[in-house]
Design a protein around this motif. Structure first.
Motif, PDB file in Angstrom:
ATOM      1  N   ALA A  84       0.743  -1.274   0.071  1.00  0.00           N
ATOM      2  CA  ALA A  84       0.096   0.075  -0.145  1.00  0.00           C
ATOM      3  C   ALA A  84       0.942   1.368   0.049  1.00  0.00           C
ATOM      4  O   ALA A  84       0.402   2.236  -0.580  1.00  0.00           O
ATOM      5  N   SER A  85       2.009   1.017   0.635  1.00  0.00           N
ATOM      6  CA  SER A  85       2.961   2.370   0.754  1.00  0.00           C
ATOM      7  C   SER A  85       4.205   1.608   0.363  1.00  0.00           C
ATOM      8  O   SER A  85       5.187   1.426   1.241  1.00  0.00           O
ATOM      9  N   PRO A  86       4.697   1.429  -0.888  1.00  0.00           N
ATOM     10  CA  PRO A  86       5.645   0.629  -1.200  1.00  0.00           C
ATOM     11  C   PRO A  86       6.912   1.615  -0.839  1.00  0.00           C
ATOM     12  O   PRO A  86       7.087   2.814  -0.843  1.00  0.00           O
ATOM     13  N   THR A  87       8.154   0.857  -0.605  1.00  0.00           N
ATOM     14  CA  THR A  87       9.446   1.503  -0.642  1.00  0.00           C
ATOM     15  C   THR A  87      10.274   1.172  -1.808  1.00  0.00           C
ATOM     16  O   THR A  87      10.401   0.236  -2.493  1.00  0.00           O
ATOM     17  N   LYS A  88      11.265   1.892  -2.261  1.00  0.00           N
ATOM     18  CA  LYS A  88      12.402   1.844  -3.131  1.00  0.00           C
ATOM     19  C   LYS A  88      13.483   0.957  -2.935  1.00  0.00           C
ATOM     20  O   LYS A  88      14.073   0.883  -1.623  1.00  0.00           O
ATOM     21  N   PRO A  89      13.569   0.015  -3.577  1.00  0.00           N
ATOM     22  CA  PRO A  89      14.531  -1.202  -3.466  1.00  0.00           C
ATOM     23  C   PRO A  89      15.969  -0.876  -3.650  1.00  0.00           C
ATOM     24  O   PRO A  89      16.319   0.304  -4.274  1.00  0.00           O
ATOM     25  N   ALA A  90      16.956  -1.269  -3.092  1.00  0.00           N
ATOM     26  CA  ALA A  90      18.346  -0.936  -3.236  1.00  0.00           C
ATOM     27  C   ALA A  90      18.648  -1.329  -4.557  1.00  0.00           C
ATOM     28  O   ALA A  90      18.235  -2.489  -5.049  1.00  0.00           O
ATOM     29  N   ILE A  91      19.928  -0.901  -4.886  1.00  0.00           N
ATOM     30  CA  ILE A  91      20.593  -1.247  -6.399  1.00  0.00           C
ATOM     31  C   ILE A  91      21.840  -1.623  -6.116  1.00  0.00           C
ATOM     32  O   ILE A  91      22.713  -1.171  -5.028  1.00  0.00           O
ATOM     33  N   PRO A  92      22.703  -2.341  -7.041  1.00  0.00           N
ATOM     34  CA  PRO A  92      24.017  -2.703  -6.539  1.00  0.00           C
ATOM     35  C   PRO A  92      25.167  -1.937  -6.640  1.00  0.00           C
ATOM     36  O   PRO A  92      25.141  -0.790  -7.258  1.00  0.00           O
ATOM     37  N   THR A  93      26.073  -2.217  -5.666  1.00  0.00           N
ATOM     38  CA  THR A  93      27.482  -1.275  -5.674  1.00  0.00           C
ATOM     39  C   THR A  93      27.750  -0.940  -6.883  1.00  0.00           C
ATOM     40  O   THR A  93      27.996  -2.015  -7.789  1.00  0.00           O
ATOM     41  N   GLY A  94      27.981   0.249  -7.440  1.00  0.00           N
ATOM     42  CA  GLY A  94      28.446   0.514  -8.559  1.00  0.00           C
ATOM     43  C   GLY A  94      27.696   0.899  -9.788  1.00  0.00           C
ATOM     44  O   GLY A  94      28.127   1.425 -10.752  1.00  0.00           O
ATOM     45  N   ALA A  95      26.236   0.633  -9.352  1.00  0.00           N
ATOM     46  CA  ALA A  95      25.259   1.243  -9.993  1.00  0.00           C
ATOM     47  C   ALA A  95      24.786   2.673  -9.913  1.00  0.00           C
ATOM     48  O   ALA A  95      25.040   3.222  -8.840  1.00  0.00           O
ATOM     49  N   LEU A  96      24.525   3.194 -11.156  1.00  0.00           N
ATOM     50  CA  LEU A  96      23.796   4.496 -11.019  1.00  0.00           C
ATOM     51  C   LEU A  96      22.494   4.514 -11.527  1.00  0.00           C
ATOM     52  O   LEU A  96      21.952   4.158 -12.503  1.00  0.00           O
ATOM     53  N   GLU A  97      21.580   5.078 -10.448  1.00  0.00           N
ATOM     54  CA  GLU A  97      20.208   5.124 -10.408  1.00  0.00           C
ATOM     55  C   GLU A  97      19.772   6.207 -11.565  1.00  0.00           C
ATOM     56  O   GLU A  97      20.239   7.320 -11.356  1.00  0.00           O
ATOM     57  N   LEU A  98      18.845   5.819 -12.628  1.00  0.00           N
ATOM     58  CA  LEU A  98      18.567   6.656 -13.765  1.00  0.00           C
ATOM     59  C   LEU A  98      16.922   7.258 -13.312  1.00  0.00           C
ATOM     60  O   LEU A  98      17.057   8.387 -13.551  1.00  0.00           O
ATOM     61  N   ALA A  99      16.151   6.384 -12.857  1.00  0.00           N
ATOM     62  CA  ALA A  99      14.835   6.883 -12.781  1.00  0.00           C
ATOM     63  C   ALA A  99      14.086   5.618 -11.776  1.00  0.00           C
ATOM     64  O   ALA A  99      14.642   4.637 -11.499  1.00  0.00           O
ATOM     65  N   THR A 100      12.932   6.165 -11.397  1.00  0.00           N
ATOM     66  CA  THR A 100      12.218   5.411 -10.507  1.00  0.00           C
ATOM     67  C   THR A 100      10.687   5.262 -11.317  1.00  0.00           C
ATOM     68  O   THR A 100      10.313   6.344 -11.817  1.00  0.00           O
ATOM     69  N   LEU A 101      10.045   4.105 -11.023  1.00  0.00           N
ATOM     70  CA  LEU A 101       8.844   3.829 -11.842  1.00  0.00           C
ATOM     71  C   LEU A 101       7.781   3.358 -10.718  1.00  0.00           C
ATOM     72  O   LEU A 101       8.057   2.044 -10.337  1.00  0.00           O
ATOM     73  N   ARG A 102       6.962   3.819 -10.597  1.00  0.00           N
ATOM     74  CA  ARG A 102       5.935   3.348  -9.669  1.00  0.00           C
ATOM     75  C   ARG A 102       4.858   2.548 -10.460  1.00  0.00           C
ATOM     76  O   ARG A 102       4.295   3.331 -11.411  1.00  0.00           O
ATOM     77  N   VAL A 103       4.699   1.528 -10.371  1.00  0.00           N
ATOM     78  CA  VAL A 103       3.743   0.636 -11.069  1.00  0.00           C
ATOM     79  C   VAL A 103       2.648   0.134 -10.319  1.00  0.00           C
ATOM     80  O   VAL A 103       2.642  -0.681  -9.183  1.00  0.00           O
ATOM     81  N   TYR A 104       1.426   0.470 -10.765  1.00  0.00           N
ATOM     82  CA  TYR A 104       0.341   0.096 -10.062  1.00  0.00           C
ATOM     83  C   TYR A 104      -0.463  -1.162 -10.834  1.00  0.00           C
ATOM     84  O   TYR A 104      -0.321  -1.316 -11.939  1.00  0.00           O
ATOM     85  N   ALA A 105      -1.249  -1.762  -9.705  1.00  0.00           N
ATOM     86  CA  ALA A 105      -2.091  -2.969 -10.229  1.00  0.00           C
ATOM     87  C   ALA A 105      -2.724  -2.984 -11.502  1.00  0.00           C
ATOM     88  O   ALA A 105      -3.484  -1.826 -11.607  1.00  0.00           O
ATOM     89  N   GLY A 106      -2.806  -3.957 -12.473  1.00  0.00           N
ATOM     90  CA  GLY A 106      -3.465  -3.761 -13.341  1.00  0.00           C
ATOM     91  C   GLY A 106      -3.046  -3.349 -14.784  1.00  0.00           C
ATOM     92  O   GLY A 106      -3.779  -3.502 -15.692  1.00  0.00           O
TER      93      GLY A 106
END
Length: 322
Positions: free
Chosen positions: A125-147
């Motif tokens: 219901a209130s999702p959290t952002k997952p971790a990414i591997p060491t050495g990775a560069l975050e580019l974007a986040t996408l909140r994906v809704y059911a259906g």
């Protein structure tokens, strides 16, 4: 501590030596660690949604790092790439993180390929952002809704989150002033530019980002009653100084012999303390002065003009109210 090898014949230069050389070319934090990010920061949005369960990543150049001791990897993407996103959850929503990484099989990765990848979050219901591997560069986040069946469908929300960087001595771009203020580990003298505020420039000094350049702010001087205002300018520069000038023209039979107010400076452009303005009144071009009042912005002649003078030309420069 030891010297590292450069690209000299028979020096037995290693990939690590090369990454450390590249790190010396990239903008650094105050502790000497590299500022990773996307190079060429004028483009603040390289990840986009589609009508399928993919996102696209545009051509760009990347700087990534597994830490100061490992140097940096500088690599490029020369065209649009589709990156698949997992099927939407059955209920609630999740946050996925799209990232870029250059693998290195000498430091624990399965191969040594550059990759785009997605860290899939857990639906809630209130999702959290997952971790990414060491050495990775975050580019974007996408909140994906059911259906949903497309990344641009329903309430799905994509946010480009990557930070930007530059080569050593270069100007680092930021999307907003908030993003800029979050970088508190910059080297003294580092230049920055905020995309959301065209024309503004900043430099890091005394543990703060200071404005170095900014477009002038413009205001409008309003005339007194029974008068018009022509050829007026009201301009505040990035250092807080205000320039005003204009011409008041009395109407309806009035003159500056009896009516001493020429006009009113708007809020935000008024002097920090009452200030003088140079004035010429006509008829004959008599020199005079006016006071620009800090509290009200009123521009008022310090003495009555000669009889019949219906025009007052004025100018002044002063430090404005903060």
């Amino acid at each position: 501590m030891a010297l590292t090898r450069s690209f000299i014949r028979n020096a037995a230069t290693t990939p690590l030596d090369a990454r450390l050389m590249d790190m010396a070319k990239v903008v650094a934090n105050a502790d000497g660690s590299p500022r990773v990010g996307v190079l060429g920061g004028a483009n603040d949005s390289i990840v986009a949604t589609t009508a399928t369960m993919n996102v696209t990543i545009a051509a760009a150049e990347f700087v990534t790092s597994k830490g100061k001791a490992d140097g940096v990897a500088i690599f490029t993407n020369d065209g649009t790439v589709n990156v698949p996103i997992a099927t939407a959850p059955a209920s609630n929503s999740r946050i996925d993180v799209i990232y870029v990484k250059h693998n290195d099989n000498t430091t624990g990765d399965a191969n040594s390929n550059p990759i785009f990848a997605v860290a899939q979050g857990t639906a809630a219901a209130s999702p959290t952002k997952p971790a990414i591997p060491t050495g990775a560069l975050e580019l974007a986040t996408l909140r994906v809704y059911a259906g949903t069946t497309a990344t641009n469908g329903g309430s799905n929300t994509l946010t480009n989150t990557y930070q930007m960087t530059a080569m050593r001595g270069g100007c680092v771009h930021f999307r907003t002033r908030v993003d800029l203020e979050a970088w508190t580990t910059a080297v003294i003298g580092q230049d920055a530019y905020v995309i959301a505020n065209p024309g503004w420039g900043f430099v890091y000094a005394n543990s703060a980002w200071l404005v170095t350049t900014a477009p002038p702010t413009l205001g409008t001087i309003t005339p007194d009653g029974n008068a018009t205002m022509t050829n007026q300018r009201c301009q505040r520069d990035q250092n807080g100084y205000v320039d005003i000038k204009g011409q008041g023209n009395r109407t309806n039979g009035t003159s500056y012999a009896a009516q001493l107010i020429i006009g009113v400076v708007p809020v935000g452009f008024r002097p920090q303390q009452d200030s003088l303005a140079e004035v010429l009144t006509y008829g004959s071009g008599s020199p005079a002065f006016a006071t620009v009042f800090s509290a009200t912005g009123i521009i008022q002649l310090t003495a009555a003009a000669p009889a019949g003078h219906t025009v007052a030309r004025f100018q002044s420069r002063y430090y404005g109210t903060p």
